[in-house]
Design a protein around this motif. Structure first.
Motif, mmCIF file in Angstrom:
data_model
loop_
_atom_site.group_PDB
_atom_site.id
_atom_site.type_symbol
_atom_site.label_atom_id
_atom_site.label_comp_id
_atom_site.label_asym_id
_atom_site.label_seq_id
_atom_site.Cartn_x
_atom_site.Cartn_y
_atom_site.Cartn_z
ATOM 1 N N ILE A 268 -6.545 -5.365 -2.743
ATOM 2 C CA ILE A 268 -6.159 -5.194 -4.145
ATOM 3 C C ILE A 268 -4.981 -4.231 -4.266
ATOM 4 N N ILE A 269 -5.066 -3.108 -3.571
ATOM 5 C CA ILE A 269 -3.982 -2.119 -3.638
ATOM 6 C C ILE A 269 -2.696 -2.685 -3.045
ATOM 7 N N THR A 270 -2.813 -3.376 -1.928
ATOM 8 C CA THR A 270 -1.630 -3.994 -1.318
ATOM 9 C C THR A 270 -0.950 -4.952 -2.286
ATOM 10 N N GLY A 271 -1.747 -5.819 -2.906
ATOM 11 C CA GLY A 271 -1.186 -6.783 -3.849
ATOM 12 C C GLY A 271 -0.552 -6.128 -5.061
ATOM 13 N N VAL A 273 0.705 -3.100 -5.290
ATOM 14 C CA VAL A 273 1.950 -2.424 -4.886
ATOM 15 C C VAL A 273 3.077 -3.441 -4.746
ATOM 16 N N ARG A 274 2.786 -4.573 -4.148
ATOM 17 C CA ARG A 274 3.808 -5.614 -4.001
ATOM 18 C C ARG A 274 4.331 -6.092 -5.351
ATOM 19 N N ILE A 275 3.464 -6.147 -6.330
ATOM 20 C CA ILE A 275 3.851 -6.710 -7.630
ATOM 21 C C ILE A 275 4.491 -5.673 -8.543
ATOM 22 N N TYR A 276 3.873 -4.498 -8.663
ATOM 23 C CA TYR A 276 4.251 -3.576 -9.732
ATOM 24 C C TYR A 276 5.045 -2.342 -9.283
ATOM 25 N N SER A 277 5.114 -2.065 -7.994
ATOM 26 C CA SER A 277 5.855 -0.875 -7.563
ATOM 27 C C SER A 277 7.293 -1.244 -7.220
ATOM 28 N N SER A 278 8.071 -0.240 -6.871
ATOM 29 C CA SER A 278 9.453 -0.476 -6.450
ATOM 30 C C SER A 278 9.535 -0.919 -5.004
ATOM 31 N N TYR A 279 8.404 -0.878 -4.302
ATOM 32 C CA TYR A 279 8.376 -1.301 -2.897
ATOM 33 C C TYR A 279 8.015 -2.782 -2.821
ATOM 34 N N PRO A 280 8.726 -3.562 -2.014
ATOM 35 C CA PRO A 280 8.366 -4.976 -1.874
ATOM 36 C C PRO A 280 7.120 -5.193 -1.023
ATOM 37 N N GLU A 281 6.803 -4.227 -0.167
ATOM 38 C CA GLU A 281 5.663 -4.340 0.736
ATOM 39 C C GLU A 281 4.621 -3.292 0.389
ATOM 40 N N GLY A 282 3.341 -3.657 0.493
ATOM 41 C CA GLY A 282 2.281 -2.724 0.126
ATOM 42 C C GLY A 282 1.209 -2.544 1.171
ATOM 43 N N VAL A 283 1.389 -3.119 2.359
ATOM 44 C CA VAL A 283 0.358 -3.054 3.394
ATOM 45 C C VAL A 283 0.061 -1.617 3.783
ATOM 46 N N CYS A 284 1.100 -0.832 4.000
ATOM 47 C CA CYS A 284 0.918 0.562 4.395
ATOM 48 C C CYS A 284 0.091 1.318 3.360
ATOM 49 N N PHE A 285 0.461 1.183 2.089
ATOM 50 C CA PHE A 285 -0.245 1.893 1.027
ATOM 51 C C PHE A 285 -1.681 1.387 0.880
ATOM 52 N N GLY A 286 -1.861 0.089 0.950
ATOM 53 C CA GLY A 286 -3.188 -0.480 0.754
ATOM 54 C C GLY A 286 -4.179 -0.037 1.813
ATOM 55 N N ILE A 287 -3.789 -0.119 3.076
ATOM 56 C CA ILE A 287 -4.713 0.242 4.149
ATOM 57 C C ILE A 287 -4.953 1.743 4.184
ATOM 58 N N LEU A 288 -3.909 2.545 3.987
ATOM 59 C CA LEU A 288 -4.101 3.999 3.994
ATOM 60 C C LEU A 288 -4.994 4.449 2.839
ATOM 61 N N ALA A 289 -4.821 3.845 1.679
ATOM 62 C CA ALA A 289 -5.692 4.192 0.551
ATOM 63 C C ALA A 289 -7.145 3.824 0.857
ATOM 64 N N ALA A 290 -7.350 2.662 1.479
ATOM 65 C CA ALA A 290 -8.712 2.262 1.847
ATOM 66 C C ALA A 290 -9.270 3.175 2.930
ATOM 67 N N ASN A 291 -8.417 3.635 3.847
ATOM 68 C CA ASN A 291 -8.859 4.594 4.860
ATOM 69 C C ASN A 291 -9.523 5.807 4.218
ATOM 70 N N CYS A 292 -8.940 6.258 3.121
ATOM 71 C CA CYS A 292 -9.464 7.449 2.437
ATOM 72 C C CYS A 292 -10.801 7.178 1.743
ATOM 73 N N MET A 293 -11.181 5.909 1.626
ATOM 74 C CA MET A 293 -12.456 5.549 1.004
ATOM 75 C C MET A 293 -13.593 5.455 2.007
ATOM 76 N N VAL A 294 -13.260 5.482 3.306
ATOM 77 C CA VAL A 294 -14.273 5.205 4.321
ATOM 78 C C VAL A 294 -15.415 6.205 4.282
ATOM 79 N N GLY A 295 -15.101 7.489 4.094
ATOM 80 C CA GLY A 295 -16.150 8.495 4.040
ATOM 81 C C GLY A 295 -17.135 8.233 2.918
ATOM 82 N N LEU A 296 -16.616 7.832 1.766
ATOM 83 C CA LEU A 296 -17.484 7.519 0.634
ATOM 84 C C LEU A 296 -18.332 6.290 0.917
ATOM 85 N N LEU A 297 -17.721 5.267 1.506
ATOM 86 C CA LEU A 297 -18.476 4.059 1.828
ATOM 87 C C LEU A 297 -19.550 4.345 2.866
#
Length: 318
Positions: A268-271, A273-297
């Motif tokens: 969801i975050i990757t998609g 970022v690709r659509i609404y941010s100034s960056y054309p690619e969002g893979v880096c942001f999407g996976i890193l953001a999910a990384n930060c959720m691992v402890g909670l999960l």
């Protein structure tokens, strides 16, 4: 259960070791590495070798200085070095590769306890550092060998700008497009991923959940109106397959349901970022953001520890 009993077991042991697993991942990346040399020239090999040497030496020196067990030769630093180089264009200055490798290994990996203890993917964090501090240095893409294209914009950048790309789906699949060293040829990435599947080292469900989520989000919300996105270009035009197969599934200690939630959140975050941010690619942001959720999960998906009683009301092992 006493602490002494906990140390004695029971434990499940397998033949896989960190060295063997990371060696397999490094081997799986070799087709894409060979392709990067073909598409972008020998300088791509220079960047990869520099990145690998930097990561291994950074880990070795840090562990020697701090008196830790030497793990620099277990291939984990090698994989991190390859993946850092795979995320940048061939025009990237060598010094930035070195800085990224040192940051990834020492700051992101070793300061948090080494392999298995870092809270985010070191290679992606190294890429993020370059994006934030030296963005102009890592967006100078060049056309791949064998193409007549003059423009150096990536496929996703051209699509985001509303331009008509000059590349067919076959070009994107084979790798005849501008892009980062290791992301362009989806064919070669899938060859390596197939080997990892054979070795049982890829969580296929998590990878597919991530990819499908990105495609659904970009199809529904992309293109300027509902259901106007281009899922094929979003699949083949960026680093989605590289991220899904080689960087998403680092965190395997959460449950199957937790991994699914983790993958969907990253998608969801990757998609978005690709659509609404100034960056054309969002893979880096999407996976890193999910990384930060691992402890909670992991907190909400704690498994029952074998040999202990389970309190259903408090959901804790007694």
């Amino acid at each position: 259960m006493t602490e002494e009993q906990g140390r004695k077991g029971p434990f499940l042991r397998g033949e896989n070791t960190t060295r063997r697993i990371m060696g397999d991942v490094a081997l799986a990346l070799m087709p894409a590495l060979t392709g990067s040399v073909y598409f972008f020239g020998i300088r791509s090999l220079l960047l990869v070798v520099t990145s690998v040497i930097t990561c291994v030496l950074s880990e070795l020196v840090w562990e020697w200085l701090t008196g830790k067990q030497i793990t620099a030769f277990d291939f984990s630093a090698v994989v991190t070095g390859i993946l850092i180089a795979f995320q940048v264009p061939v025009t990237t200055p060598v010094i930035l590769i070195i800085i990224s490798g040192i940051f990834a290994i020492i700051v992101v990996k070793q300061l948090f306890g080494g392999i298995g203890s870092n809270f985010m993917n070191p290679a992606l964090a190294g890429r993020l550092l370059l994006m934030v501090v030296w963005p102009g240095k890592i967006i100078q893409y060049v056309p791949a060998a064998g193409t007549d294209a003059v423009s150096s914009a990536t496929v996703l950048a051209a699509m985001k700008a509303g331009e008509q790309g000059n590349y067919s789906w076959l070009d994107m699949f084979l790798g005849y497009v501008p892009g980062a060293l290791g992301e362009t040829s989806k064919l070669l990435l899938l060859v390596g991923a197939g080997y990892l599947c054979y070795r049982g080292l890829i969580n296929v469900k998590a990878s597919l959940a991530y990819i499908l989520t990105v495609l659904v989000v970009t199809f529904v919300l992309g293109g300027g109106h509902l259901f106007g996105g281009d899922p094929v270009t979003n699949l083949l035009g960026g680093s989605l397959i590289l991220g899904a197969c080689y960087m998403l599934t680092d965190y395997s200690f959460i449950s199957a349901r937790g991994r699914l939630i983790y993958s969907v959140a990253a998608g969801i975050i990757t998609g978005l970022v690709r659509i609404y941010s100034s960056y054309p690619e969002g893979v880096c942001f999407g996976i890193l953001a999910a990384n930060c959720m691992v402890g909670l999960l992991a907190r909400f998906e704690q498994k029952h520890v074998y040999g202990t009683k389970y309190d259903k009301d408090q959901k804790t092992a007694m």
